[in-house]
Scaffold this motif. Structure first.
Motif, mmCIF file in Angstrom:
data_model
loop_
_atom_site.group_PDB
_atom_site.id
_atom_site.type_symbol
_atom_site.label_atom_id
_atom_site.label_comp_id
_atom_site.label_asym_id
_atom_site.label_seq_id
_atom_site.Cartn_x
_atom_site.Cartn_y
_atom_site.Cartn_z
ATOM 1 N N ARG A 178 10.595 20.241 -12.194
ATOM 2 C CA ARG A 178 10.698 18.951 -12.854
ATOM 3 C C ARG A 178 10.025 17.848 -12.019
ATOM 4 N NH1 ARG A 178 13.859 14.481 -13.709
ATOM 5 N NH2 ARG A 178 15.094 14.780 -11.840
ATOM 6 N N GLN A 179 10.294 17.856 -10.708
ATOM 7 C CA GLN A 179 9.790 16.777 -9.857
ATOM 8 C C GLN A 179 8.378 17.036 -9.323
ATOM 9 O OE1 GLN A 179 12.597 15.216 -6.920
ATOM 10 N NE2 GLN A 179 14.301 16.050 -8.057
ATOM 11 N N PRO A 220 5.662 19.216 -10.904
ATOM 12 C CA PRO A 220 5.208 20.175 -11.913
ATOM 13 C C PRO A 220 3.829 20.782 -11.657
ATOM 14 C CG PRO A 220 5.106 17.939 -12.765
ATOM 15 C CD PRO A 220 5.790 17.863 -11.438
ATOM 16 N N LYS A 221 3.117 20.317 -10.648
ATOM 17 C CA LYS A 221 1.799 20.910 -10.376
ATOM 18 C C LYS A 221 1.849 22.048 -9.358
ATOM 19 C CE LYS A 221 -0.408 16.496 -11.323
ATOM 20 N NZ LYS A 221 -1.398 15.496 -10.911
ATOM 21 N N ARG A 234 13.163 16.579 -3.920
ATOM 22 C CA ARG A 234 12.532 15.323 -3.540
ATOM 23 C C ARG A 234 11.965 15.389 -2.125
ATOM 24 N NH1 ARG A 234 15.025 9.353 -3.075
ATOM 25 N NH2 ARG A 234 13.422 8.664 -1.658
ATOM 26 N N ASP A 236 -2.742 18.668 -6.418
ATOM 27 C CA ASP A 236 -2.788 17.636 -7.446
ATOM 28 C C ASP A 236 -3.781 17.939 -8.562
ATOM 29 O OD1 ASP A 236 -5.060 17.045 -6.145
ATOM 30 O OD2 ASP A 236 -4.610 14.931 -5.785
ATOM 31 N N LYS A 251 5.064 5.388 -2.174
ATOM 32 C CA LYS A 251 5.409 6.786 -2.462
ATOM 33 C C LYS A 251 6.910 7.036 -2.502
ATOM 34 C CE LYS A 251 1.124 9.099 -1.512
ATOM 35 N NZ LYS A 251 0.391 10.014 -0.625
ATOM 36 N N PRO A 252 7.702 6.472 -1.585
ATOM 37 C CA PRO A 252 9.155 6.680 -1.713
ATOM 38 C C PRO A 252 9.698 6.168 -3.049
ATOM 39 C CG PRO A 252 8.639 5.885 0.487
ATOM 40 C CD PRO A 252 7.356 5.796 -0.309
ATOM 41 N N ARG A 263 8.553 8.618 -5.844
ATOM 42 C CA ARG A 263 9.304 9.880 -5.839
ATOM 43 C C ARG A 263 10.721 9.694 -6.385
ATOM 44 N NH1 ARG A 263 5.989 12.097 -1.666
ATOM 45 N NH2 ARG A 263 6.578 10.556 -0.135
ATOM 46 N N ALA A 264 11.356 8.583 -5.988
ATOM 47 C CA ALA A 264 12.718 8.334 -6.484
ATOM 48 C C ALA A 264 12.696 8.133 -7.994
ATOM 49 C CB ALA A 264 13.312 7.115 -5.784
ATOM 50 N N ILE A 312 10.529 9.434 -10.138
ATOM 51 C CA ILE A 312 10.308 10.747 -10.775
ATOM 52 C C ILE A 312 11.610 11.546 -10.780
ATOM 53 C CG2 ILE A 312 9.188 13.001 -10.412
ATOM 54 C CD1 ILE A 312 6.642 11.422 -9.680
ATOM 55 N N LYS A 313 12.363 11.463 -9.703
ATOM 56 C CA LYS A 313 13.659 12.153 -9.676
ATOM 57 C C LYS A 313 14.593 11.547 -10.733
ATOM 58 C CE LYS A 313 17.646 13.019 -6.728
ATOM 59 N NZ LYS A 313 18.495 11.868 -7.100
ATOM 60 N N ARG A 345 1.194 9.637 -11.022
ATOM 61 C CA ARG A 345 0.431 10.646 -11.768
ATOM 62 C C ARG A 345 -0.124 11.742 -10.877
ATOM 63 N NH1 ARG A 345 -1.919 6.613 -15.597
ATOM 64 N NH2 ARG A 345 -0.206 6.260 -17.066
ATOM 65 N N GLN A 346 -0.280 11.426 -9.605
ATOM 66 C CA GLN A 346 -0.720 12.463 -8.676
ATOM 67 C C GLN A 346 0.342 13.558 -8.587
ATOM 68 O OE1 GLN A 346 -1.504 10.806 -4.843
ATOM 69 N NE2 GLN A 346 -3.070 12.310 -4.373
ATOM 70 N N ILE A 347 1.608 13.126 -8.677
ATOM 71 C CA ILE A 347 2.702 14.101 -8.609
ATOM 72 C C ILE A 347 2.975 14.693 -9.993
ATOM 73 C CG2 ILE A 347 5.140 14.416 -8.037
ATOM 74 C CD1 ILE A 347 4.867 12.085 -6.054
ATOM 75 N N LYS A 348 2.962 13.856 -11.027
ATOM 76 C CA LYS A 348 3.345 14.317 -12.371
ATOM 77 C C LYS A 348 2.453 13.628 -13.413
ATOM 78 C CE LYS A 348 7.602 15.409 -14.850
ATOM 79 N NZ LYS A 348 9.073 15.382 -14.839
ATOM 80 N N SER A 349 1.497 14.373 -13.945
ATOM 81 C CA SER A 349 0.480 13.765 -14.834
ATOM 82 C C SER A 349 1.074 13.162 -16.097
ATOM 83 C CB SER A 349 -0.542 14.815 -15.255
ATOM 84 O OG SER A 349 -0.943 15.577 -14.173
#
Lengths: 268, 268
Positions: A23-24, A26-27, A213, A227, B96-97, B100-101, B103-104, B130-134
């Motif tokens: 979920r957190q 996904p790539k 996380r 990424d 980034k922190p 990430r929070a 997205i969680k 978007r780098q973490i989750k598109s």
């Protein structure tokens, strides 16, 4: 091929970490190994837990993992220092992420922690909490009935509720605890029942979510995050009965969509 | 002497990060530098922000810091890559922190982000998310009135409420956003008002709290955490008027107890 993140657990509990990782992050391709044959680790000696953990790690190292997540509190408690020292890939366990989230959450420094006998006996959470903040008061309680109950697939209903209620008696009426850490990756599967029993005022911290996380933070610090947008393929291995493993996996991931490369038996 | 963690900001907003660092990492000595003379950074060019940030970093490097926290979203957006590349101590920013929070936290992948013009223009949060989750949908909004209002000490009451309400109109009625990132370290000082305006159903993420938590993770990964029990001594520096700086500092830390070594004017 993209390098996967390796995830190990004594059984199926670590799948809650996998669920959150998907979920957190996904790539990221994941490769999971559950030692369902020898689960639970909770009542085992430190030496046994260390040996089993290393056997799992050797299995995953052959699969070219870029990072290791120990998605088992007992294995984290007994083996993480050794793994940190001897592996040259980043390693994270579930204890420090849970401890940090609890410190962020608590307003009065009273934190409860429930886990297996092994995890509680190791005092690893107490150490992690007090190393960061000496003032923390820790209430710890072993709940040896929970992990075997989850491994059998008993996650809700009156019987699960009875077991949770009875097990939590020593801490559920504590008047100061404002935060409770689920210090075993099986417990998020009982989270709703646990939250009901301790009441809405207690912030319940899942070490699984928090570990996902911190995996993100760790990938970032080591600059090994993936990424590209191609959907990752995941791999699942278990040392025990594959039928029960697949059944529980389907229940945990019933609302998720992802692509599986492999679900196989593993010989360690 | 224990080595301090250096914290920089364009003004007083970064003190919200300091507040959380003291709460979550009470053993760590901190040294804060606020560039109150040249605040806000929001409307400045990328080149100016980079230059001012480096001037602050050089000031703190002379004080022997073991790690740098960029407690300013604008400075993070424009200067963190450069700092990562050129400094040999760990560096973390606030973006980034927070990402990430969020997205969680999000359950439907609709995330709002408010910040200064510079931060919003840089699209640094969009990139980080978007780098973490598109799949993440980002609603971003610049709130240029907030940081100057906080620097003047206007944190609550009908006038603050009016400014917040008016500024948030473009996103406050959005029917999908379930998480809102306070993408400026001044904004936690307006958090109650912002939460009231957007409503209880929106999870409001403070990048300050999250950055304190990731500072803990970073200290741990680099094995530079301080765990002796001696109370740390903190140092505060500001480039502008010291009287206003001390007044706001006292308001932010009114419920905290800690020991101060220095509050001084800094010439960059």
């Amino acid at each position: 091929m993209k390098k996967p993140i390796g995830v190990i657990d004594s059984g199926v509990g670590g799948l809650t970490v996998v669920h959150e990782l998907m979920r957190q992050l996904p790539k990221e391709p994941l490769i999971y190994l559950g030692d369902t044959e020898r689960c639970p680790y909770g009542p085992r000696t430190e030496e046994e837990v260390k040996q089993f953990t290393w056997e799992m790690v050797h299995f995953l190292l052959k699969k070219n993992i870029k990072m290791l997540v120990i998605a088992c509190n007992t294995a984290t408690a007994f083996a993480i220092n050794d793994l940190h020292e001897k592996l040259d890939i980043p390693v994270i366990g579930v204890i420090k992420p849970g401890a940090r989230a609890a410190i962020k959450s608590t307003e009065n420094d009273y934190i409860g922690i429930i886990g297996t006998e092994g995890t509680i006996r190791s005092e690893a959470y107490n150490d992690a909490l007090r190393q960061i903040k000496s003032e923390i008061e820790v209430l710890s309680l072993a709940c040896p009935a929970f992990a075997p109950m989850v491994e059998k697939g008993l996650l809700e209903g009156p019987e699960a509720r009875r077991v949770v209620e009875k097990s939590l008696v020593p801490i559920s009426k504590h008047d100061k605890m404002d935060t409770l850490i689920l210090g075993c990756t099986h417990y998020p599967l009982l989270k709703d029942t646990i939250q009901e029993v301790v009441g809405e005022d207690i912030k319940v911290i899942s070490s699984s979510e928090e570990t996902a996380r911190e995996t993100s933070t760790t990938l970032d610090i080591h600059q090994i995050a993936d990424d590209d947008d191609q959907s990752p393929l995941h791999q699942f291995y278990a040392t025990g009965d594959l039928e029960i493993f697949i059944d529980i996996t389907q229940r945990i991931f019933k609302d998720s969509q992802f692509e599986v490369l492999t679900i196989k038996h593993a010989d360690l």
